[in-house]
Scaffold this active site. Structure first.
Site, PDB file in Angstrom:
ATOM      1  N   GLY A  50       0.828  -1.203   0.000  1.00 38.42           N
ATOM      2  CA  GLY A  50       0.000   0.000   0.000  1.00 38.42           C
ATOM      3  C   GLY A  50       0.862   1.253   0.000  1.00 38.42           C
ATOM      4  O   GLY A  50       0.353   2.360   0.014  1.00 38.42           O
ATOM      5  N   CYS A  51       2.179   1.069  -0.006  1.00 33.15           N
ATOM      6  CA  CYS A  51       3.111   2.191  -0.091  1.00 33.15           C
ATOM      7  C   CYS A  51       3.738   2.176  -1.479  1.00 33.15           C
ATOM      8  O   CYS A  51       4.066   1.107  -1.984  1.00 33.15           O
ATOM      9  CB  CYS A  51       4.228   2.050   0.952  1.00 33.15           C
ATOM     10  SG  CYS A  51       3.663   2.076   2.645  1.00 33.15           S
ATOM     11  N   GLU A  52       3.906   3.357  -2.074  1.00 31.28           N
ATOM     12  CA  GLU A  52       4.574   3.431  -3.371  1.00 31.28           C
ATOM     13  C   GLU A  52       6.050   3.077  -3.225  1.00 31.28           C
ATOM     14  O   GLU A  52       6.639   2.456  -4.089  1.00 31.28           O
ATOM     15  CB  GLU A  52       4.433   4.825  -3.971  1.00 31.28           C
ATOM     16  CG  GLU A  52       3.059   5.079  -4.536  1.00 31.28           C
ATOM     17  CD  GLU A  52       2.939   6.440  -5.202  1.00 31.28           C
ATOM     18  OE1 GLU A  52       3.946   7.155  -5.334  1.00 31.28           O
ATOM     19  OE2 GLU A  52       1.818   6.780  -5.591  1.00 31.28           O
ATOM     20  N   SER A  53       6.644   3.509  -2.119  1.00 28.57           N
ATOM     21  CA  SER A  53       8.043   3.193  -1.843  1.00 28.57           C
ATOM     22  C   SER A  53       8.105   1.868  -1.085  1.00 28.57           C
ATOM     23  O   SER A  53       7.104   1.402  -0.561  1.00 28.57           O
ATOM     24  CB  SER A  53       8.672   4.289  -0.980  1.00 28.57           C
ATOM     25  OG  SER A  53       8.567   5.531  -1.616  1.00 28.57           O
ATOM     26  N   GLY A 121       0.034   5.600   2.195  1.00 29.00           N
ATOM     27  CA  GLY A 121       1.136   4.724   2.604  1.00 29.00           C
ATOM     28  C   GLY A 121       1.328   4.732   4.108  1.00 29.00           C
ATOM     29  O   GLY A 121       1.515   3.684   4.729  1.00 29.00           O
TER      30      GLY A 121
END
Length: 135
Positions: A50-53, A121
């Protein structure tokens, strides 16, 4: 609910910052304070989805209180994780469940700078903390 001492320290430090540039610099400095995770801890099982990173989170309970460590491949996100971790350090599971993440980042003066994806995120990280605390 009173703040942990380090969380109050973070709040005081951010209150001294007149603008976003100073807050961003302070955020980076807090991110450098994160204890590094071992290669084993940077596993797929500890990755927060759920985090882009890339974000990894590990938690342990000692004396009924929760302690988390986290890391990310993104510098700004490491700072955001650091100020999140100081806020949740040593909480009971019930306090963790009741934590208002948006309110914490608003108090720090960071809420307006959080993009929707970054906000999502961080919420994913908090949800993962809550899931760990329930298991």
């Amino acid at each position: 609910m009173s703040l942990p001492a380090t969380a109050q320290e973070v709040l005081d430090a951010f209150a001294q910052c007149p603008g976003w540039e100073q807050r961003a610099r302070l955020l980076m400095q807090w991110g450098e304070r994160l204890a590094p995770l071992s290669d084993a801890e940077r596993s797929e099982a500890n990755r927060v989805h759920g985090c882009e990173s890339q974000v990894w989170l590990v938690g342990e309970q000692r004396d009924d209180l929760w302690h988390f460590r986290a890391s990310s491949d993104a510098r700004l996100l490491r700072g955001l994780l650091a100020v999140l971790l100081v806020r949740v350090e040593g909480l009971h599971g019930s306090e963790l469940a009741a934590l208002d993440l948006g309110d914490w980042f608003t108090q720090l003066g960071l809420q307006r700078q959080l993009s929707p994806s970054r906000s999502n995120g961080l919420n994913a990280v908090l949800q993962r903390m809550r899931a760990i605390a329930v298991d």
